[in-house]
Structure formats: structure tokens, C-alpha cells
Design an enzyme around this catalytic site. Structure first.
Site, PDB file in Angstrom:
ATOM      1  N   SER A 188       0.834  -1.198   0.000  1.00 29.77           N
ATOM      2  CA  SER A 188       0.000   0.000   0.000  1.00 29.77           C
ATOM      3  C   SER A 188       0.874   1.256   0.000  1.00 29.77           C
ATOM      4  O   SER A 188       1.722   1.421  -0.853  1.00 29.77           O
ATOM      5  CB  SER A 188      -0.948  -0.058   1.201  1.00 29.77           C
ATOM      6  OG  SER A 188      -1.972   0.890   1.112  1.00 29.77           O
ATOM      7  N   ASP A 203      -5.790  -5.020  -1.316  1.00 29.22           N
ATOM      8  CA  ASP A 203      -4.691  -4.448  -0.534  1.00 29.22           C
ATOM      9  C   ASP A 203      -3.751  -5.537  -0.008  1.00 29.22           C
ATOM     10  O   ASP A 203      -4.185  -6.536   0.566  1.00 29.22           O
ATOM     11  CB  ASP A 203      -5.270  -3.653   0.641  1.00 29.22           C
ATOM     12  CG  ASP A 203      -4.260  -2.720   1.274  1.00 29.22           C
ATOM     13  OD1 ASP A 203      -3.230  -3.206   1.762  1.00 29.22           O
ATOM     14  OD2 ASP A 203      -4.519  -1.499   1.283  1.00 29.22           O
TER      15      ASP A 203
END
Length: 377
Positions: free
Chosen positions: A85, A234
Site C-alpha cells: 500500500s 490491498d
């Protein structure tokens, strides 16, 4: 792209020892599947580390500050970067900036990136329109408004055009063609394979903006990112960050972890939002804790002479911990993209890096400066 076949390390570290894809490399710093690369190092660099950068939304500006000070200090070279991320974005922007202009280019690139993705930064009209229309934050009670929208309904309903301003900012700033072709520091970007539930690790040699978007794809906010027909979410769910790619992807034994998700909070969450925030923090730290446990276990076998007979070396883990600096920032503040907030977090990161170097620099290359057992228990 290299997708590692397992989504996380085994619960029992003992079962990790014979595994060829997860934990065997934990103590194996003598073998390396990659030839030596050009390390990112300024003229004052004396020691090399591999960076492990956690994701955490806007809190990634703390990591920006850490990197900014480490580069300015100049005594450390960077051989590889693993991240998820915002951590992956920091790593990619750092390497890209270094390729453009050395240490100063890396610092300038990081500042430019965080300025660009801020709501009140130097945004072009088109980018500002996307940010304001999609996020519509900081008008009234912005964080509460965003969380209400983010948790319901599905992003396929709330964001049918799949607008993500980060894509445009990264595509405009990072020269991915040069990044892939350069003989430079290794980059390992984590994402979660939606179909298999396993961890995917994307390597620099095939990296595109899609891989970074996948690594930062919160499934309550954005539609899954498809790469070669496979959907990804993610990377923080399964590797925040993933450490094991560094064991064979870097020559150095020293891993410097920049951790921004609190492990402990000495209070019981009671409201719906507090409960969700704490669940997110626990989830995004879980696999990191398991990897640290596995490293500690294998290091113990090496010290006892059970493993290796001199063929293995300990992995030396170090940590710059943002927990104290971010204590007053709850999980919802990870969505606070105001420039002044980024600057405050950057300054906290710079101070943390300065303090860590002052206390632990001499241990790099010699011993762990992180008490591994206390880190995961």
C-alpha cells in the site's frame, strides 16, 4: 510478476523450517537468487540495509519523513525495498527519484508525491476535481462522512467509474519503463489475490502502476484491481510488509522495518467505529508478527547450532516504530489527506529516524536492535 505460492507463514514456526518458499530463507543470508544490484547509496554511505515499509494510508507520510532523514543523513545505502500500500508507493517513488537525481532526487520525488496526493496541495485542475468529487472530505465532519460512505455500499455501486486519484499521480511521476529496466535496488510489492486468498509479491522487473494500485486497493473503497485477469486487494491483509522476499532478494542481513500500525492499544474499543479501527490494526499487523516469530525461531536454531553448521547467518532486524508518534492518530485518520497533516507526520518521521540512528546505528551489521520476542508477543 512473481506470485509466491503461500499467503502467509505457518502458525507454528517449527513447521516453517523445511518450507522452501517461506521460512527456509529466514536464516539463509548466504545464498541469493538475484545477482548483486546497484545499491542506492550516497557518497557517505557506510552500511547497507533492506527497507520494509508498512502501509497505512495517510500515515505513510510518517514513513516519508523517516526516509527523508535517512537519505539526508547519508550513512545508509538501500539494497532492496519491500512494502504494501502506502509503503510500496514510498518505496517505488524513492527508487524512481534516486534514478532521476540521486539522493536529492529521491527526497524531491517523495515530497512531490505526497504534495500531489494531498487535497490542498499543488494539484492540477483535473486531479483536484477527481479528489474533491470522489473523496469530498474535510467539509463538515469529513472522516465520519468518509467512513460512512466507505463501509456501505459496495464500491461497485458507490464508485462505479472506479476513480482512484493515486493512479494518475503515480503514472505521471514514476517512469515505470526505466524502473523495470534499471539495474537498481530490488522492489517487492505485496497484494492479496482475491480468488486464492494468498499473498502475491510483485517484483520490480515487471512492475506497473496497476501493481501499486492492487497493493493499495481497500475493498470497501475501490473495485478489485485485475492483473492478467486476476483480481487483487490491498497487500496489507497478508503482508504488511512481507519480509521473506528480502531473504533471497538482498545480500544484506539487515532489515530495517518502518512500522506505522500500532501493535498495542491499552484501551477497550466500544463504539462501532472504534471496534472496526482496532480490528483493522490487528489484521494489518498479523502476518508481520508471524514472520518476526519465524525469524526469531530460526535465529534460535542457528545460535544453538541445530541449523546450518556455519552455513546460515542470522537475519538482523531493526525497527523505526511510529507507534508513539502516531498514538493520537486513530485508524480513521489514515484517510486524512490534508497537506498540513502530511507535513506534521513527515516531521514526526524525521525525528524518529534521527533518534533511531543515534541509538542503534552501530548495531547495523552486528546485531538485532529489535527485541524480536517482545515484538511479536
Amino acid at each position: 510478476m512473481s506470485e509466491y505460492p503461500h499467503g502467509s507463514e505457518p502458525d507454528n514456526p517449527a513447521t516453517a523450517v523445511p518450507s522452501t518458499d517461506v521460512a527456509t530463507p529466514v536464516g539463509d543470508a548466504l545464498e541469493n537468487t538475484h545477482p548483486p544490484r546497484q545499491i542506492l547509496a550516497g557518497p557517505r554511505a557506510e552500511k547497507n540495509v533492506a527497507l520494509a515499509l508498512q502501509g497505512g494510508g495517510a500515515h505513510g507520510a510518517f514513513t516519508w519523513g523517516v526516509l527523508d532523514h535517512l537519505i539526508e543523513d547519508g550513512r545508509l545505502g538501500f539494497e532492496a525495498v519491500t512494502g504494501a500500500s502506502a509503503g510500496a508507493m514510498n518505496g517505488v517513488v524513492l527508487v524512481d527519484g534516486w534514478l532521476k537525481g540521486g539522493p536529492d532526487g529521491a527526497r524531491e520525488g517523495l515530497e512531490r508525491f505526497w504534495r500531489e496526493v494531498s487535497l490542498d496541495g499543488d494539484l492540477g485542475p483535473a486531479t483536484r476535481g477527481l479528489v474533491n468529487s470522489f473523496l469530498s472530505l474535510w467539509k463538515g465532519n469529513p472522516v465520519a462522512e468518509f467512513w460512512t460512505k466507505a463501509l456501505t455500499p459496495s464500491p461497485y455501486v458507490s464508485n462505479p467509474l472506479n476513480i482512484n486519484p493515486l493512479r494518475k499521480a503515480l503514472a505521471a511521476q514514476v517512469d515505470f519503463d526505466r524502473l523495470r529496466a534499471s539495474d537498481t535496488a530490488g522492489i517487492y510489492v505485496s497484494a492479496t489475490n482475491v480468488w486464492t486468498g494468498k499473498l502475491a509479491v510483485f517484483e520490480r522487473e515487471r512492475l506497473t502502476v496497476d501493481h501499486l494500485m492492487a497493493s493499495a486497493c481497500l475493498p470497501t473503497v475501490f473495485q478489485a484491481v485485475e492483473i492478467d485477469g486476476v483480481p487483487y486487494w490491498d497487500g496489507g491483509y497478508l503482508g504488511n510488509p512481507a519480509l521473506y522476499p528480502l531473504h533471497r532478494g538482498a545480500q544484506t542481513r539487515d532489515i530495517l522495518l518502518v512500522q506505522i500500525n500500532p501493535v498495542e492499544r491499552r484501551e477497550t474499543p466500544r463504539t462501532e467505529r472504534e471496534i472496526q479501527d482496532r480490528l483493522n490494526e490487528i489484521t494489518f499487523n498479523a502476518n508481520l508478527m508471524r514472520e518476526l516469530r519465524a525469524i526469531d525461531f530460526v535465529d534460535g536454531l542457528i545460535e544453538e547450532g541445530v541449523l546450518g553448521q556455519g552455513q546460515y547467518q542470522r537475519v538482523l532486524v531493526h525497527r523505526i516504530d511510529g507507534t508513539d508518534a502516531l498514538e493520537d492518530y486513530n485508524a480513521a485518520s489514515k484517510l486524512d489527506a490534508r497537506w498540513r497533516v502530511f507535513l506534521r507526520l513527515r516531521d514526526k518521521g524525521r525525528k524518529a529516524a534521527e533518534a533511531w540512528l543515534g541509538e542503534h546505528y552501530d548495531k547495523i551489521g552486528r546485531s538485532c536492535s529489535l527485541d524480536l520476542e517482545s515484538a511479536y508477543q
